[in-house]
Design a protein around this motif. Structure first.
Motif, short mmCIF file in Angstrom:
data_model
loop_
_atom_site.label_atom_id
_atom_site.label_comp_id
_atom_site.label_asym_id
_atom_site.label_seq_id
_atom_site.Cartn_x
_atom_site.Cartn_y
_atom_site.Cartn_z
N THR A 423 0.84 -1.20 0.00
CA THR A 423 0.00 0.00 0.00
C THR A 423 0.87 1.24 0.00
O THR A 423 1.77 1.38 0.85
CB THR A 423 -0.93 0.03 1.23
OG1 THR A 423 -1.77 -1.13 1.21
CG2 THR A 423 -1.79 1.28 1.23
N LEU A 424 0.60 2.13 -0.95
CA LEU A 424 1.29 3.41 -1.05
C LEU A 424 0.31 4.50 -0.63
O LEU A 424 -0.77 4.64 -1.21
CB LEU A 424 1.76 3.66 -2.49
CG LEU A 424 2.28 5.06 -2.80
CD1 LEU A 424 3.55 5.36 -2.01
CD2 LEU A 424 2.53 5.23 -4.29
N LEU A 425 0.69 5.26 0.40
CA LEU A 425 -0.12 6.38 0.88
C LEU A 425 0.48 7.67 0.33
O LEU A 425 1.66 7.95 0.55
CB LEU A 425 -0.15 6.41 2.41
CG LEU A 425 -0.74 5.17 3.10
CD1 LEU A 425 -0.68 5.34 4.61
CD2 LEU A 425 -2.16 4.93 2.64
N VAL A 426 -0.35 8.45 -0.37
CA VAL A 426 0.09 9.70 -1.00
C VAL A 426 -0.80 10.83 -0.52
O VAL A 426 -2.02 10.76 -0.69
CB VAL A 426 0.04 9.60 -2.54
CG1 VAL A 426 0.50 10.91 -3.17
CG2 VAL A 426 0.89 8.44 -3.03
N PRO A 427 -0.25 11.86 0.13
CA PRO A 427 -1.08 13.00 0.55
C PRO A 427 -1.55 13.81 -0.66
O PRO A 427 -0.82 13.97 -1.63
CB PRO A 427 -0.14 13.82 1.44
CG PRO A 427 1.23 13.45 0.98
CD PRO A 427 1.17 12.03 0.51
#
Length: 442
Positions: A423-427
């Motif tokens: 999982t990649l979290l990007v603001p």
């Protein structure tokens, strides 16, 4: 540290003072009482020498002067005072002395010494010397007060010496701490200065040697990244120009899609080189909003790029946007690079269908990349640079993807071991994205 050194020194000094002062105080008390009894005994003996046997028949008796603040008296065998001062009837020490022995004791708040007066081997009287116990007690308290003052003075001197030594010990460590803080803030040229303490100097020298080695290693790595990027730029630019020229001249409909794909791949490779070079530079701030792209457009481009590769392996790629808003914009190139690493990792190490899904988590978008395989081993070590879980690959891809995600202000993690899901979290900033979209429309 300073307070700790002072407390340790003060505790040691206090223990030493107590161990010395308490026995000394008891010895002073015993000595003063013994000295007073000896003084009384000498006075009584001096009086006994002057007593004549004829005092019983009425001859006058001239006793010496009593001790300072005390009394001296002569008593007959019937315990009646015949001369001097003291209680009129004899007390217990007088009765004891009539037996022929020197008597010492207390009576009526006084220290008493009674000395028998003998004649023709019989006791004919007793000389009694006394002094108030309170006078001796006052002398004892005075001596104790002086001893207490000396102890307090010794403790004060110990505190002053301890504070000075604490400053001498703490100053080099505080300087070393400031030096480490400067290194943490990016000043790799800072070096710890020597002090007058051999052990701390050894730590400072070891720290300086370690910092020098790390600075050299970092410099070599940066030089290698810069040199490799510089050397790759020229052939990539040449290849890109050649492909563009081929597209301009080639009329064959079968070759144009191939040349177009080759040109796009070359442009992505050029961007990857630039991104790696940027990450190798220290102190360069992340640029999360540079070149933003709509999420749905990014997913379409990613699916077009990777669909054919998975199809060649007989596998499927499914891309879905679950609940991402239409106005969400993200840094297209870095996110595309991270997704490319995750998809390539799933193609090489995974099994079955690969799914790329986007979820909206308020101010963060979550990109889930999963396949039907499983991840074994410790999840945190998957992102260690140079480590390959099954022996295939270089072990750099996931580490680079993690660094790219951190540069964006996001995070990359393994959220599920089976099926394997990264999982990649990007603001995302919707207000900034709207302003940027409005600026582009103008």
């Amino acid at each position: 540290m300073r307070q700790r050194v002072v407390r340790v020194a003060l505790t040691a000094a206090l223990v030493a003072v107590v161990l010395l002062a308490v026995p000394l105080a008891l010895a002073i008390r015993s000595s003063l009482y013994a000295d007073q009894r000896d003084t009384l005994e000498r006075a009584a003996l001096a009086g006994a020498v002057r007593v004549s046997p004829d005092y019983v028949s009425g001859d006058p008796v001239e006793l010496p002067a009593p001790p300072a603040g005390g009394r001296l008296g002569l008593y007959d065998p019937h315990q009646v005072r015949r001369a001097g001062s003291g209680p009129r009837p004899g007390d217990t020490p007088v009765r004891q002395a009539l037996t022929g022995e020197v008597a010492r004791g207390r009576a009526g708040g006084d220290l008493v010494v009674a000395v028998p007066v003998a004649h023709d081997e019989r006791v004919i009287g007793v000389v009694r010397a006394s002094t108030p116990v309170a006078a001796v007690r006052d002398r004892v308290f005075t001596a104790w007060a002086v001893l207490l003052g000396v102890a307090v003075f010794a403790l004060a001197v110990a505190v002053l010496v301890a504070r000075r030594q604490a400053r001498a010990l703490a100053a080099p460590l505080e300087e070393l701490s400031r030096h480490c803080r400067a290194v943490t803030e990016g000043d790799l040229t800072a070096r710890a200065a020597p002090s007058s303490i051999a052990e701390i100097d050894q730590v400072a020298r070891t720290h300086n040697e370690m910092l020098h080695s790390l600075a050299e290693l970092l410099r070599h790595e940066r030089d290698f990244a810069a040199n490799a990027s510089h050397q790759l730029r020229t052939p990539l630019t040449g290849l890109q120009l050649a492909l563009e020229a081929g597209l301009a001249q080639e009329d064959d409909a079968r070759l144009r899609p191939v040349l177009t794909e080759a040109l796009a791949t070359t442009q992505r490779l050029h961007h990857t080189v630039e991104e790696v070079l940027r990450l190798s530079r220290s102190g360069e701030a992340p640029r999360p909003t540079a070149g933003t792209t709509e999420v749905r457009q990014l997913l379409r481009e990613t699916e077009e790029r990777w669909h054919g590769l998975f199809a060649q392996d007989g596998r499927r790629l499914e891309c879905a946007v679950r609940d991402a808003p239409a106005d969400a914009r993200i840094p297209g190139a870095p996110v595309s690079e991270v997704l490319g690493i995750l998809l390539d990792n799933a193609r090489v190490h995974g099994h079955g269908t690969v799914r790329l899904a986007v979820r909206d988590l308020d101010d963060v978008l979550a990109f889930d990349v999963s396949d039907e395989g499983a991840v074994t081993g410790e999840p945190a070590r998957l992102f260690d640079r140079g480590r390959s879980g099954n022996g295939h690959g270089t072990g750099i891809g996931l580490a680079l993807a993690r660094d790219l995600a951190a540069a964006l202000g996001g995070r990359l993690s393994l959220t599920k071991g089976h099926p394997a899901t990264f999982t990649l979290l990007v603001p995302v900033g919707r207000e900034e994205a709207a302003q940027e979209a409005e600026g582009e429309s103008r």
